[in-house]
Design an enzyme around this catalytic site. Structure first.
Site, short mmCIF file in Angstrom:
data_model
loop_
_atom_site.label_atom_id
_atom_site.label_comp_id
_atom_site.label_asym_id
_atom_site.label_seq_id
_atom_site.Cartn_x
_atom_site.Cartn_y
_atom_site.Cartn_z
N ARG A 265 76.95 56.42 96.76
CA ARG A 265 77.67 57.58 96.22
C ARG A 265 77.30 57.91 94.79
NH1 ARG A 265 80.62 55.92 99.99
NH2 ARG A 265 79.77 53.95 99.34
N THR A 266 77.39 56.90 93.92
CA THR A 266 77.23 57.19 92.50
C THR A 266 75.81 57.70 92.25
OG1 THR A 266 78.81 55.44 92.09
CG2 THR A 266 77.59 56.23 90.20
N HIS B 48 83.43 51.72 84.82
CA HIS B 48 82.81 52.74 85.66
C HIS B 48 83.52 54.05 85.31
CE1 HIS B 48 80.80 54.64 88.87
NE2 HIS B 48 81.06 53.83 89.87
C1 NCD Z 1 82.45 51.08 93.32
C2 NCD Z 1 81.55 50.37 92.33
O1 NCD Z 1 80.32 50.37 92.48
O2 NCD Z 1 82.10 49.85 91.38
N1 NCD Z 1 81.75 52.00 94.09
C3 NCD Z 1 81.55 53.27 93.60
O3 NCD Z 1 80.84 53.47 92.64
N2 NCD Z 1 82.21 54.26 94.19
C4 NCD Z 1 83.36 50.21 94.07
C5 NCD Z 1 82.79 49.10 94.91
O4 NCD Z 1 81.58 48.88 94.97
O5 NCD Z 1 83.59 48.41 95.54
#
Ligand code: NCD
Length: 337
Positions: free
Chosen positions: A57-58, A135
């Site tokens: 996603r990111t 994050h």
């Molecule tokens: C999260 C992360 O990478 O911190 N994912 C994200 O970026 N949406 C959460 C996770 O990995 O559990």
């Protein structure tokens, strides 16, 4: 805060009016994210996307957000594909890559690494997650989603009641979200985790000092009764010494439709930063919730585009030019938002 030319490394940089500014710009990105309009405001600009930890996603949404503003993306993923595997320092990598890009989005497994990289970078750096530390862009999209879900219920963010569930020790999304909630009034936070995976003490103290009402618990059912939002998280197995150790906690807190119906107030919003662990041993958010209209997890991922577009537009100082470089789309858009 001054957005133009700034790094986005931590929620500590934000005051309430900065958050409101991001949300206001994110609202304006909707026609572009929804493929009604196309803008070329970042035509010629390059995003360096450097992801040294697994990410779907990111990574993709940072890239797609930049593309939607008309810019191009260069990606580096994994240490083995980069010169860091040859012993190159973060300093040197930052000096070099910032010469190739106009802005950089970065994820790295070590706490503080993105800030260290940013200190040597010649262009703005956006933190896409540094170890279990922060994050910030996820917290902003989470809060943007909370604001949207509560607005649909005739409420604002102040007086929010939220339960955060799961791995609160290593989960960087909840660390950043807790810090962000400190900017709002009358917020009540239930922290639900195994004892060993409690929210770090300094973050709990920071919330209490900011006037938030914080309670800690290791019992799911009792903790989700009187909240507006249940924010579930995955056990961050990559941060544990061994898989066996992570197995001790996996599956400890499982929300499914039956538990939701029995214990939650009607219309309680269900959130998760994703990925949710859907293996039989985990299932922190059961797939039987998929048809529950209060499951906001895919609205969160859609909102990630708006918020990341807003951050690029602010950091590269093009907010007022976006509409001037726009036109209608040429193609038939079958996707519904
Ligand atoms: C999260 C992360 O990478 O911190 N994912 C994200 O970026 N949406 C959460 C996770 O990995 O559990």
């Amino acid at each position: 805060m001054q957005f133009a030319g700034s790094h986005i490394l931590s929620i500590a940089q934000f005051q309430r009016h900065d958050v409101e500014r991001v949300f206001q710009v994110a609202d304006r990105m909707r026609p572009y994210a929804h493929r009604e309009r196309v803008t070329k405001v970042l035509d010629g600009a390059i995003l360096g996307a450097m992801f040294f930890e697994p990410s779907t996603r990111t990574r993709v949404s940072f890239g797609a957000a930049f593309n939607l503003l008309g810019g191009e993306v260069r990606e580096t993923t994994g240490f083995e594909m980069s010169a860091i595997a040859k012993g190159e320092s973060l300093y040197d990598t930052a000096r070099v890559l910032s010469g190739y890009s106009d802005v950089i989005a970065m994820r790295h497994p070590q706490e503080g690494s993105v800030a260290e990289f940013a200190a040597a970078s010649r262009v703005p750096v956006l933190n896409g997650g540094d170890g279990s530390n922060e994050h910030p862009t996820q917290a902003l999209l989470d809060l943007y989603t909370i604001r949207q879900e509560l607005a649909a219920r005739g409420r604002g963010i102040d007086q929010l009641r939220i339960a955060m569930v799961g791995d609160l020790r290593y989960g960087r999304t909840v660390h950043s979200l807790c810090k962000l909630l400190c900017l709002f009034d009358g917020v009540q936070v239930m922290l639900v985790s195994p004892l060993e995976l409690r929210m770090p003490e300094d973050i709990v103290e920071q919330m209490r000092a900011a006037g938030l009402q914080v309670e800690e618990s290791d019992a799911l059912e009792a903790s989700i009764r009187h909240v507006d939002i249940v924010y579930s998280t995955r056990i961050q197995e990559e941060r544990f010494a061994s898989r066996q150790e992570a197995d001790l906690y996996r599956g400890r807190f499982r929300l499914n439709q039956a538990i939701y119906t029995e214990h939650c107030e009607p219309n309680t919003v269900i959130m998760h930063p994703l990925p949710r662990d859907s293996r039989a041993t985990a299932r922190e958010l059961d797939e039987d919730l998929n048809d529950n209209p209060n499951l906001a997890i895919f609205r969160q991922t859609d909102n990630g585009m708006l918020v990341r577009m807003a951050l690029f537009a602010l950091v590269l100082d093009v907010v007022e030019q976006v509409d001037r470089h726009a036109r209608d789309v040429n193609w038939y858009t079958a996707r519904r938002f």
